[in-house]
Write a protein that holds these residues in place. Structure first.
Motif, PDB file in Angstrom:
ATOM      1  N   ALA A  48      -5.367  12.823  -2.519  1.00 52.53           N
ATOM      2  CA  ALA A  48      -3.998  13.345  -2.428  1.00 52.53           C
ATOM      3  C   ALA A  48      -4.009  14.845  -2.200  1.00 52.53           C
ATOM      4  O   ALA A  48      -4.952  15.544  -2.583  1.00 52.53           O
ATOM      5  N   ILE A 107      -7.830   7.003  -4.629  1.00 46.25           N
ATOM      6  CA  ILE A 107      -6.763   7.780  -4.002  1.00 46.25           C
ATOM      7  C   ILE A 107      -7.307   9.163  -3.661  1.00 46.25           C
ATOM      8  O   ILE A 107      -8.091   9.740  -4.416  1.00 46.25           O
ATOM      9  N   CYS A 141       0.840  -1.202   0.000  1.00 45.70           N
ATOM     10  CA  CYS A 141       0.000   0.000   0.000  1.00 45.70           C
ATOM     11  C   CYS A 141       0.875   1.252   0.000  1.00 45.70           C
ATOM     12  O   CYS A 141       0.571   2.233  -0.684  1.00 45.70           O
ATOM     13  N   ARG A 142       1.966   1.205   0.758  1.00 46.04           N
ATOM     14  CA  ARG A 142       2.881   2.357   0.797  1.00 46.04           C
ATOM     15  C   ARG A 142       3.454   2.631  -0.596  1.00 46.04           C
ATOM     16  O   ARG A 142       3.557   3.786  -1.020  1.00 46.04           O
ATOM     17  N   ALA A 186      -0.401  10.789  -0.611  1.00 46.96           N
ATOM     18  CA  ALA A 186      -1.690  10.250  -1.027  1.00 46.96           C
ATOM     19  C   ALA A 186      -2.137   9.181  -0.042  1.00 46.96           C
ATOM     20  O   ALA A 186      -1.314   8.538   0.618  1.00 46.96           O
ATOM     21  N   LEU A 187      -3.440   8.983   0.057  1.00 45.43           N
ATOM     22  CA  LEU A 187      -4.034   7.937   0.880  1.00 45.43           C
ATOM     23  C   LEU A 187      -4.868   7.022   0.002  1.00 45.43           C
ATOM     24  O   LEU A 187      -5.593   7.487  -0.885  1.00 45.43           O
ATOM     25  N   PHE A 188      -4.784   5.725   0.255  1.00 47.32           N
ATOM     26  CA  PHE A 188      -5.588   4.731  -0.459  1.00 47.32           C
ATOM     27  C   PHE A 188      -6.855   4.477   0.349  1.00 47.32           C
ATOM     28  O   PHE A 188      -6.799   4.233   1.552  1.00 47.32           O
ATOM     29  N   GLU A 222       0.726   4.346  -2.653  1.00 48.25           N
ATOM     30  CA  GLU A 222       0.494   5.734  -2.247  1.00 48.25           C
ATOM     31  C   GLU A 222       1.631   6.637  -2.704  1.00 48.25           C
ATOM     32  O   GLU A 222       1.396   7.764  -3.160  1.00 48.25           O
TER      33      GLU A 222
END
Length: 344
Positions: A211, A209, A37-38, A53-55, A41
């Motif tokens: 961001a 996403i 995930c990192r 950014a965040l998922f 992002e």
């Protein structure tokens, strides 16, 4: 098997996506962080030209995290009257954030900067404070049109002196990149936050996403937690989502297919789908047939193995994507021809 043109959300994971999901390195994203995930992002933040950014699970959640990060109860959001965040997010603006919408008409998805300037509130105790302007790229309600960069630049000039941030519902921003040749970073340089759907035309099975700047992300993380969008071993779906984002150039194939469909249907009696109005992967077909409306036509097409969404009594929406082919376009045209011949 039917040809499904209802949305670009109906795509199924590719074999490469399934393999990436099976091989993904995972961790508890809430406790220790998920490495896959990192990676997603970080890649998405770079692609979008933002600090981070965040998922999250869905485009609606991405938009509402962004809106909630900018807006407080009793404040106002300026937005197009046919925007997704107004029409198709279940009243979340009011229900989740206690905010109201100042809706303005749009032209091809474009907000009029002069109208926005008139709508931004001067400080006055009797009126709500303007907290945010929302734009949409591409604009679904306008038929997947690309909102011109000049329009975003002019909106920014209006908002900046008042300290009003801008959020871009960029669910189909990748389609705008493919259609215009303008990189995502340039589109997003005109806004303070952006959402990007990975499960529409890009074809991931799940995910979006959101961001923005580091300061914005600090607020957004709280909203993601509050809304239940912070997931555990999320690398399983992040692996497929990253592959989807990396494959954005293939969207030009969807756009070409949409053009082909529009040209073919526009030639048929009682149907109107001007190809010049089709800029990306959405084809709006206006229906003008005696004793036949769009919902009824949709049901008849389904009996012919073609699935399509009736947006209104006289508009059918076709969306091209990786799981439809030129043969499916021919199938649509043949189905229409058969139905029209029966009606004549």
């Amino acid at each position: 098997m039917s040809a499904d043109f209802r949305s670009d959300t109906v795509t199924r994971p590719t074999p490469e996506m399934r393999a990436a999901m099976a091989a993904a390195e995972v961790g508890d994203d809430v406790l220790d962080g998920d490495p896959t995930c990192r990676e997603l992002e970080e890649f998405a933040a770079e692609w979008l030209g933002k600090d981070g950014a965040l998922f999250v699970p869905s485009g609606t959640m991405a938009n509402q995290i962004a809106i909630g990060s900018w807006v407080r109860p009793g404040q106002e959001v300026i937005v197009g009257d046919n925007a997704h965040v107004v029409l198709y997010e279940a009243g979340a603006l009011a229900a989740l954030h206690g905010a109201q919408a100042a809706t303005l008409p749009t032209d091809g998805g474009r907000l009029d900067p002069e109208a926005v300037a008139r709508t931004i509130r001067a400080p006055y105790i009797h009126c709500p404070e303007t907290a945010l302007v929302c734009v949409e790229q591409t604009h679904m309600g306008a038929g997947g049109r690309v909102v011109p960069e000049d329009n975003l630049i002019e909106l920014r000039k209006v908002c900046a002196p008042h300290g009003v941030p801008m959020h871009m519902d960029g669910a189909r921003l990748a389609n705008a990149v493919a259609a215009s040749g303008i990189p995502a970073q340039r589109w997003t340089s005109h806004v303070d936050s952006v959402s990007l759907c990975l499960s529409k035309g890009l074809g991931a099975p799940i995910g979006s996403i959101v961001a923005g700047s580091e300061a914005f992300l600090g607020r957004a993380r709280v909203l993601r937690k509050r809304l239940g969008g912070w997931m555990r071993q999320v690398g399983l779906i992040a692996a497929a989502a990253k592959l989807a984002l990396e494959s954005w150039p293939r969207l030009v194939e969807d756009h070409a297919l949409a053009q082909s469909l529009a040209r073919s249907l526009d030639r048929l009696p009682g149907l109107s789908s001007p190809p010049e109005e089709v800029e990306t992967n959405i084809v709006m077909v206006r229906v003008d047939l005696p004793n036949q409306d769009a919902p009824g036509l949709s049901r008849e097409l389904e009996s012919q193995g073609v699935r399509v969404l009736a947006l209104s009594p006289d508009v059918l929406r076709f969306v091209t994507h990786r799981d439809v082919t030129p043969a499916d376009v021919e199938r649509v045209v043949s189905a229409f021809e058969a139905l029209l011949s029966q009606a004549s």
